[in-house]
Scaffold this motif. Structure first.
Motif, mmCIF file in Angstrom:
data_model
loop_
_atom_site.group_PDB
_atom_site.id
_atom_site.type_symbol
_atom_site.label_atom_id
_atom_site.label_comp_id
_atom_site.label_asym_id
_atom_site.label_seq_id
_atom_site.Cartn_x
_atom_site.Cartn_y
_atom_site.Cartn_z
ATOM 1 N N LEU A 85 18.503 -10.811 51.613
ATOM 2 C CA LEU A 85 17.228 -10.800 50.890
ATOM 3 C C LEU A 85 16.805 -12.252 50.738
ATOM 4 C CD1 LEU A 85 15.039 -9.279 49.283
ATOM 5 C CD2 LEU A 85 16.482 -9.570 47.253
ATOM 6 N N MET A 86 15.673 -12.609 51.330
ATOM 7 C CA MET A 86 15.274 -14.010 51.316
ATOM 8 C C MET A 86 13.887 -14.159 50.715
ATOM 9 S SD MET A 86 15.105 -16.669 54.484
ATOM 10 C CE MET A 86 13.570 -16.148 55.197
ATOM 11 N N VAL A 87 13.804 -15.085 49.800
ATOM 12 C CA VAL A 87 12.510 -15.413 49.228
ATOM 13 C C VAL A 87 11.932 -16.579 50.015
ATOM 14 C CG1 VAL A 87 11.392 -16.484 47.249
ATOM 15 C CG2 VAL A 87 12.987 -14.596 46.895
ATOM 16 N N THR A 88 10.709 -16.448 50.439
ATOM 17 C CA THR A 88 10.075 -17.565 51.148
ATOM 18 C C THR A 88 8.566 -17.477 50.982
ATOM 19 O OG1 THR A 88 9.781 -18.623 53.299
ATOM 20 C CG2 THR A 88 10.005 -16.238 53.291
ATOM 21 N N LEU A 96 15.462 -8.596 54.601
ATOM 22 C CA LEU A 96 14.161 -8.385 53.990
ATOM 23 C C LEU A 96 13.638 -9.718 53.471
ATOM 24 C CD1 LEU A 96 11.952 -6.496 52.728
ATOM 25 C CD2 LEU A 96 13.414 -6.373 50.715
ATOM 26 N N ALA A 97 12.394 -10.015 53.776
ATOM 27 C CA ALA A 97 11.767 -11.230 53.267
ATOM 28 C C ALA A 97 10.843 -10.865 52.131
ATOM 29 C CB ALA A 97 10.977 -11.919 54.362
ATOM 30 N N LEU A 98 10.950 -11.686 51.045
ATOM 31 C CA LEU A 98 10.041 -11.519 49.910
ATOM 32 C C LEU A 98 9.069 -12.672 49.976
ATOM 33 C CD1 LEU A 98 12.100 -10.704 46.696
ATOM 34 C CD2 LEU A 98 10.271 -9.326 47.707
ATOM 35 N N THR A 99 7.804 -12.358 50.120
ATOM 36 C CA THR A 99 6.824 -13.436 50.158
ATOM 37 C C THR A 99 5.879 -13.277 48.992
ATOM 38 O OG1 THR A 99 5.444 -12.123 51.603
ATOM 39 C CG2 THR A 99 6.932 -13.690 52.656
ATOM 40 N N GLY A 100 5.096 -14.311 48.762
ATOM 41 C CA GLY A 100 4.123 -14.260 47.683
ATOM 42 C C GLY A 100 3.787 -15.657 47.230
ATOM 43 N N GLU A 101 2.714 -15.778 46.447
ATOM 44 C CA GLU A 101 2.298 -17.081 45.937
ATOM 45 C C GLU A 101 3.318 -17.580 44.915
ATOM 46 O OE1 GLU A 101 -0.594 -18.451 47.090
ATOM 47 O OE2 GLU A 101 -0.583 -16.702 48.422
ATOM 48 N N SER A 102 3.171 -18.874 44.552
ATOM 49 C CA SER A 102 3.979 -19.379 43.436
ATOM 50 C C SER A 102 3.647 -18.565 42.206
ATOM 51 C CB SER A 102 3.656 -20.850 43.162
ATOM 52 O OG SER A 102 4.163 -21.633 44.210
ATOM 53 N N GLY A 103 4.665 -18.155 41.495
ATOM 54 C CA GLY A 103 4.443 -17.399 40.268
ATOM 55 C C GLY A 103 4.260 -15.921 40.486
ATOM 56 N N SER A 104 4.410 -15.473 41.727
ATOM 57 C CA SER A 104 4.235 -14.044 41.981
ATOM 58 C C SER A 104 5.450 -13.250 41.520
ATOM 59 C CB SER A 104 3.998 -13.808 43.467
ATOM 60 O OG SER A 104 5.119 -14.270 44.196
ATOM 61 N N ASP A 149 13.910 -8.481 59.362
ATOM 62 C CA ASP A 149 13.650 -7.093 59.730
ATOM 63 C C ASP A 149 12.381 -6.572 59.076
ATOM 64 O OD1 ASP A 149 15.985 -7.198 61.087
ATOM 65 O OD2 ASP A 149 17.172 -6.101 59.587
ATOM 66 N N ARG A 150 12.309 -6.783 57.727
ATOM 67 C CA ARG A 150 11.165 -6.264 56.991
ATOM 68 C C ARG A 150 10.678 -7.365 56.079
ATOM 69 N NH1 ARG A 150 11.931 -1.920 53.265
ATOM 70 N NH2 ARG A 150 14.026 -2.727 52.863
ATOM 71 N N ARG A 151 9.506 -7.129 55.511
ATOM 72 C CA ARG A 151 9.087 -8.055 54.464
ATOM 73 C C ARG A 151 8.228 -7.356 53.445
ATOM 74 N NH1 ARG A 151 4.658 -12.065 57.169
ATOM 75 N NH2 ARG A 151 2.907 -10.966 56.266
ATOM 76 N N LEU A 152 8.283 -7.903 52.223
ATOM 77 C CA LEU A 152 7.492 -7.380 51.118
ATOM 78 C C LEU A 152 6.667 -8.527 50.575
ATOM 79 C CD1 LEU A 152 9.891 -5.223 48.918
ATOM 80 C CD2 LEU A 152 7.971 -4.437 50.300
ATOM 81 N N HIS A 153 5.451 -8.220 50.223
ATOM 82 C CA HIS A 153 4.624 -9.257 49.622
ATOM 83 C C HIS A 153 4.416 -8.953 48.156
ATOM 84 C CE1 HIS A 153 1.978 -12.700 49.965
ATOM 85 N NE2 HIS A 153 1.119 -12.053 49.151
#
Lengths: 222, 353, 796
Positions: free
Chosen positions: A193-196, A34-42, A206-210
């Protein structure tokens, strides 16, 4: 493998309390990524830290491999990290006074699960065999991150947590490192679980969450 | 009196010759020896004889308080010489030791004093500021005799120790008694001997200072004078000594020297007028009847004494069986009651237990 | 887990061996100097305890004569009055202290182990004077066997050195003091029968022997120096440990992240520090043993010369100071590491890695430090004004030194800022600004240097002042050309008759030992002669002082007595035979005891028994040789009985030099430790400084130039510190001379300054700074440009 339910976390700052996470939930099945994406500070790094037990939630629940984190003390959370979790940091965080070989085997030793063959295999796969006797300061950034990945995988953790693992690398070596990591995670059958902040990298999972402003704003299946 | 108190001198006299006690009897190294037939002269012989190794002035008193309570008192001055003769100041080879005690039925208080000769801390003087004077520190035995009397006929005796003290006035009611053969007293089958005479006829009045307050006492006392240079045979280990005053006015001095080849007993029967009859060796039979544990030893405190020739068969019982003298060299010394064919009082001394 | 974590923790030292060496060496040196001093003190105290324990001096009261004379017949009389006392005859012969006792009356508590008991076969030998007891080590000293010829000598380990214990009969023969008694021991088991008779006074038993009291100040000074050295050493340790903690902070964080519990990590680090403390502590104790063994002979000579205390010159390993040394090492380590340990314990695993390096933390701390320092200086001032006694004096010293040390960084910062403002040219500006930036990291080392330099200046000034004063005083005091001691009063009379026609003047020296102002002292009878009138070193005097003394209307007292008993001109001095007004006060350096002088006629009236056996002779210098030879030939006098002025002076100066040999040695060692602190700090700073140097290098300064500037900067900082140390050192000297010496010895010395010494010391400071900077500078010189470039490529 990982269950996060309605987690809230805020930090005191000079301007008052700032809510970083306001009710985040997610699930990660064994063997999936699972990828965790988002802006800085999210709040994506904060979530990763909470999952690793490096920090405690204000409210909500986190369970890793069936173990609820809220019930554990510092020693218990430390044991969980040692035994179940592999961590990969943006800044590598290698131990500068240990050589590459020792760094690679370090967490496996901590967990008491050092497996020589597996370590050798990892070193080979990560292309580190020629530099095993060197010290971290003598390596390039990409090499250092490969050592960090090897260290995280050496103990055969069930869950890999990676925080911008390629953030300090140029695109080419970042991609190479990423490929190695995903291959090995798959080989190991671990969850990731990867933050990027990179959409391109996120797309390889596989999946990602924003995350936006402390909430899950969209979930995208790959 | 007999070889009493020799043990006390082991340390000092034995040291001088650098020989053990066993050799003491044989070794005389420059000291004079008693000679049979020498006539004792008074008052000169009341004084010290520095050419002899050991000497003592030994007073024991059986006393009674106004309430009938019985007491015993002891005042003793010993002299021991490292070498024969005198010497000025500290260089004098003469050493002095004083023992004093007061015994009641339940308590026995005692003290010891030691002093060097030559400096005036202790000594014996005949003529001088008194006809006779023996002292060590503030303890004193001083003659108060008038002209024409023997110097020992009247004495003022005082001593003081931890928890007790006394001042006694003594008046002799009989003559000096020469022990043995006119004062030559044989101490073993082998011939060791001493000069020995006594004044057993003292009438006493005085005061005992005890923790509960002063006690006025009256009674009788016995003074022994003895000096010698080799008083013991090599195999003798200790002795039991008796000085008894019977209600009849008669007195008995007797001793048992315990040793390897059988005990040596001797003594003197003293008639009421003071005429002495020496006892033959073995004539006196002494048998310990009861023993008492004191200071880690078993000491006989009840005795049966017999003189078959004189029809004497008496039992001696210690007034206080715990009359132990815990001095540099310890011994037992205390008053006894006499019952049996004669009644009376006396003193018992036992060493070597 | 523990093994893996330990491997990681310890691997740091493998990568930074110099840091480890600095840490261990600093700790070992600190412990070593401290332990060395403690070992010396322990040895001396053990010797005093033995001296005090002899004859139960520490447990038994004694009766002593007030006028110096007591006879055997007085003793016997007291005994016959019921006094339970035992005589002691004490005296000196052939360098031996002879102690005569009377075993039969000796109280139980007074027996010396080894002395034959009342029931022992050897008592007869002892009483007969054929057996004496001597400390084992004394047996081998020269002259002892001759003095005791014909006697059987038995070794008694409980006796102090150079002491002979004998029966009083043997002692009076050895000492030729027939019929005399020095003191009477009081049997504690028996009550006193009455009031103390006239002519005697009761001196209470004291656990402290007089020696311990007299020498207390000396040992306290040593302890203070030891502590100073320790403190300087701990500065180093703190610097090394602080840096190690800082450098390992990311590692701690990683370990925590990888699953090592905080508690485990804290315990591991604590164990690591304790292990270092023990290793360094052991090395330090060994070092201390070496230091003590090297210094002890001097200390023993000092104590012997100054106080007459017999201390063996051989060191024993005593568990007391060994354990204390290890304890200090552990305590010092914990103090130095406390802050770091606390952080490890409390460090959240996410703590920012960007925390400023400890060495660069600054500003506010510096202000706080300066304020605290000023506060301490104020307290030192208060202690100086209101305090009393030796402890107050040391409080003043401690406040002064610590306060000044804390103020130093702030002061230096001000100076450097001022210099930067005045600097001309960009390079100069950078030089000063950079020096200021380095200040926080160097401040601990500079403080250590300040303390060491100030101690050097202070002690150096004191010793030099003392030496100048002392030499001048000796010239005044030792006016006579020849001093002669007869064997007996009879020989003295013959000597005098023989001498009278041959010399200008024969001045009898006559004295008695007695109590003065409650302490054992001496009263001298002084002849009315120009020798004294013209040259005696009077500090204060009433007009016509010598006439008063000669007429028996006044007494002179020494400075010690004047200060201790608070006696000034005109005060009444209590003396045996009636009091006399104080007509003058004279300086009497090197003598710990109170002393008074009265006219010789007056003396003869008061002390008719005191025998004259010693004379001072005035004669033309050219004739000294001839008269001395005549005396030797005529009377068979040996070197002890016949001493010329030069001989006494040489001896006195030798005692003096030895007294300060120890302080000198400790001073030098402290300075060395401070130099090491400097080196350690600079070396550790050099790696942190790369990011600051790289831009300057990039902008066109050669590495050689940069290295040169670094050395120069270090020298400048050391010199500035030396400048600051000067007033501090002078203040220190003043306190030592005007307060500590007065308390410790009873005399005050005029302070004199010796700027020549300062120049040497300044040079030493500069050289120390330069040398300390040399290693990092060489390292900088050898760096490849790539290392410098990396600063830009890979910032933290």
């Amino acid at each position: 493998m990982l269950h996060v339910h309605e987690v809230c976390k805020s930090y005191p700052t000079a301007e008052g309390t700032v809510a970083v996470l306001s009710g985040v939930s997610l699930d990660l099945a064994p063997g999936t990524s699972l990828a965790l994406t988002g802006e800085s500070g999210s709040g994506k790094s904060t979530l990763l830290h909470l999952v690793a037990g490096l920090d405690a939630v204000d409210s909500g629940r986190i369970a890793v491999a069936g173990t609820r984190l809220e019930g554990l003390d510092d020693a218990g959370r430390a044991r969980l990290r040692r035994d179940r979790i592999g961590l990969v940091f943006q800044q590598f965080n290698l131990i500068p006074s240990l050589d590459v070989g020792a760094n690679l085997a370090f967490q496996a030793r901590l967990a008491g699960r050092h497996d020589r063959d597996w370590s050798r295999q990892l070193a080979e796969a990560l292309g580190l065999t020629p530099v095993l006797g060197r010290y971290p300061e003598q390596l390039s950034g990409g090499q250092q991150q490969r050592v960090a990945i090897g260290r995280a995988l050496a103990a055969r953790p069930a869950l890999i947590l990676a925080d911008e693992p390629t953030g300090n690398l140029d695109e080419a070596s970042g991609d190479a490192v990423m490929g190695l990591m995903l291959g090995l995670v798959a080989e190991l059958g671990a969850s990731l679980l990867m933050v990027t902040h990179s959409e391109r990298l996120a797309a390889r999972l596989d999946r990602r969450l924003h995350l936006r402003a402390g909430r899950v704003s969209e979930a995208v299946a790959a | 009196m007999n070889v009493r108190a020799i043990f006390l001198w082991l340390g000092l006299a034995g040291a001088a010759s650098a020989q053990g006690f066993a050799d003491l009897g044989a070794s005389v190294e420059g000291f004079a020896l008693p000679e049979r037939g020498r006539v004792l002269e008074f008052p000169a012989d009341h004084g010290a004889h520095p050419d002899f190794r050991i000497e003592w002035w030994y007073l024991t008193a059986n006393l009674t308080g106004a309430d009938g309570a019985e007491y015993g008192a002891q005042w003793t001055l010993f002299r021991s010489a490292i070498a024969a003769g005198g010497g000025a100041g500290w260089q004098s080879p003469q050493l002095w030791m004083g023992h004093a005690a007061v015994t009641t039925e339940t308590t026995h208080r005692m003290a010891e004093r030691l002093a060097r000769g030559g400096i005036g801390q202790a000594g014996v003087e005949v003529g001088g500021e008194a006809p006779f004077r023996a002292w060590i520190d503030e303890w004193e035995m001083r003659s108060t005799a008038g002209p024409g009397e023997d110097a020992l006929d009247r004495l003022a005796v005082s001593a003081r120790g931890d928890g007790f003290g006394y001042a006694l006035e003594l008046t002799a009611e009989g003559p000096l008694v020469l022990q043995g053969d006119a004062g030559y007293s044989v101490k073993s089958a082998g011939g060791q001997a001493s000069y020995y005479y006594s004044q057993p006829f003292y009438r006493v009045t005085g005061t005992l200072d005890l923790p509960d307050g002063p006690v006025e006492v009256t009674g009788q006392a016995w003074l022994d004078r003895e000096w010698s240079s080799q008083p013991l045979a090599a195999d003798q280990t200790g002795w039991d000594w008796f000085s008894l005053s019977f209600d009849s006015g008669e007195k008995l001095m007797g001793f048992v020297l315990r040793g390897g080849e059988g005990d040596f007993t001797s003594g003197t029967w003293i008639a009421a007028d003071g005429v002495p009859t020496p006892l033959e060796p073995g004539e006196l039979e002494a048998e310990p009847l009861e023993r008492f544990a004191v200071s880690g030893r078993e000491v006989p405190v009840v005795w049966r004494l017999r003189l078959p020739g004189r029809g004497l068969d008496v039992t001696l019982e210690a007034l206080n069986p715990g009359a132990w003298m815990a001095t540099s060299v310890p011994y037992w010394e205390g008053p006894v009651r006499v019952t049996g064919s004669q009644k009376g009082r006396g003193y018992l001394e036992m060493t070597g237990y | 887990m523990i093994r893996a974590s330990l491997t990681a923790l310890l691997s740091h030292w493998g990568r930074h061996p110099l840091q480890l060496v600095t840490l261990l060496a600093g700790l070992a040196m600190a412990t070593g100097l401290w332990s060395g001093v403690q070992a010396i003190n322990a040895e001396a105290r053990a010797a005093y305890a033995r001296a005090a324990g002899v004859l139960g001096q520490d447990r038994l009261d004694r009766l002593v004569p007030t006028d110096g004379s007591l006879t055997v017949s007085q003793f016997a009389k007291l005994r016959r009055q019921g006094w339970a006392v035992s005589p002691v005859l004490e005296g000196r012969v052939a360098g031996l202290r002879v102690l005569g006792v009377e075993p039969l009356s000796l109280p139980r508590g007074a027996a010396v182990p080894g002395m034959p008991g009342l029931a022992s076969g050897a008592l007869g030998e002892f009483l007969a004077g054929r057996l004496v007891l001597v400390a084992p080590e004394t047996l081998t000293r020269s002259g002892v066997a001759e003095a005791l010829a014909g006697m059987e000598i038995e070794a008694a380990p409980d006796l102090p050195p150079m002491t002979v214990l004998a029966d009083i009969a043997a002692a009076e023969r050895l000492l030729d003091m027939a019929g005399k008694v020095t003191a009477l021991l009081v049997d504690p088991d028996r009550a006193l029968p009455g009031a103390v008779p006239d002519g005697l006074e009761l001196r209470a038993a004291s656990a402290e022997d007089g020696l311990a009291r007299l020498t207390d100040s000396f040992h306290m000074s040593l302890t203070a120096f030891g502590f100073l050295a320790f403190a300087v050493g701990i500065f180093i340790v703190h610097a090394a440990i602080g840096l190690a903690f800082e450098q390992r902070r990311p590692m701690f964080r990683t370990l925590r992240a990888l699953g090592v519990p905080a508690r485990t990590l804290g315990a591991l680090v604590l164990a690591e520090m304790l292990a270092f403390a023990l290793i360094a502590g052991l090395a330090g104790v060994a070092l201390g043993y070496g230091v003590a063994a090297a210094l002890l002979p001097d200390v023993a000579a000092t104590l012997g010369g100054l106080y007459g205390a017999a201390v063996p010159g051989v060191l024993e390993l005593r568990s007391g100071w060994v354990m204390a040394g290890l304890g200090m090492a552990v305590a010092g380590t914990l103090i130095a590491a406390g802050q770091g340990l606390w952080q490890v314990w409390r460090l959240p695993p996410l703590a920012s890695a960007g925390a400023r390096a400890w060495a660069m933390a600054a500003g506010q701390t510096r202000q706080m430090q300066a304020l605290a320092g000023l506060g301490l200086l104020g307290l030192a001032g208060l202690a100086l004004v209101f305090g009393q006694g030796l402890w107050a004096a040391f409080a003043v010293l401690a406040g002064l030194l610590l306060g000044a040390a804390l103020v130093l960084p702030g002061l230096l910062a001000l100076l450097l800022t001022a210099a930067a403002h005045r600097a001309k040219g960009v390079l100069a500006e950078w030089f000063w600004a950079d020096a200021r930036q380095q200040l926080p990291g160097l401040s601990l080392a500079l403080m250590a240097l300040l303390l060491a330099l100030a101690a050097n200046i202070g002690v150096g000034t004191m010793v030099a002042s003392f030496r100048t004063t002392f030499t001048g005083w000796l010239d005044q005091r030792l006016a006579s050309e020849l001093y002669v001691t007869a064997e007996s009063p009879d020989q003295a009379a013959l000597l005098r008759a023989w001498l009278e026609p041959k010399v200008t003047a024969v001045l009898p020296i006559v004295w008695v030992d007695t109590a003065l102002g409650g302490q054992p002292g001496e009263i001298y009878g002084v002849a009315d002669h120009a020798t004294y009138r013209d040259r005696w070193p009077l500090l204060q005097a009433v007009p016509g002082v010598w006439d008063m003394v000669a007429a028996g209307e006044g007494a002179l007292i020494n400075e010690q007595l004047s200060r201790r008993a608070g006696l000034g001109l005109g005060s009444m001095l209590a003396l045996p035979g009636g009091e006399l007004p104080v007509a003058g006060v004279y300086s009497d350096y090197g003598n710990p005891s109170p002393q008074a002088m009265i006219g010789q006629a007056e003396f003869a009236t008061r002390f008719p028994d005191a025998a004259v056996v010693r004379f001072a002779l005035r004669l033309p210098v050219a004739e000294v040789e001839g008269v001395a030879a005549g005396l030797r030939a005529e009377f068979g006098l040996d070197d002890r009985a016949l001493v010329d002025q030069a001989g006494i002076k040489a001896f006195s100066l030798r005692v003096f030099e030895r007294t300060f040999a120890v302080t000198g040695a400790l001073n030098t060692l402290t300075l060395a430790v401070a130099g090491l602190a400097m080196l350690a700090s600079l070396v550790t700073l050099s790696s942190l400084r790369l990011p600051q140097l790289a831009p300057v290098w990039a902008m066109g300064l050669t590495q050689r130039r940069l290295a040169g500037l670094d050395v120069a900067r270090s020298v400048v900082l050391a010199l500035l510190t030396a400048v600051a140390a000067l007033p501090l050192g002078l203040a220190l000297a003043w306190v030592l001379l005007a307060v500590v010496n007065v308390e410790a010895f009873g005399w005050r010395l005029p302070m004199q300054v010796f700027p020549g010494d300062w120049v040497v010391l300044f040079a030493a400071a500069g050289v120390a700074g330069g040398l300390a900077a040399l290693v990092p500078a060489l390292r900088l010189l050898r760096r490849r440009p790539a290392d410098l470039l990396r600063v830009f490529a890979n910032e933290r």
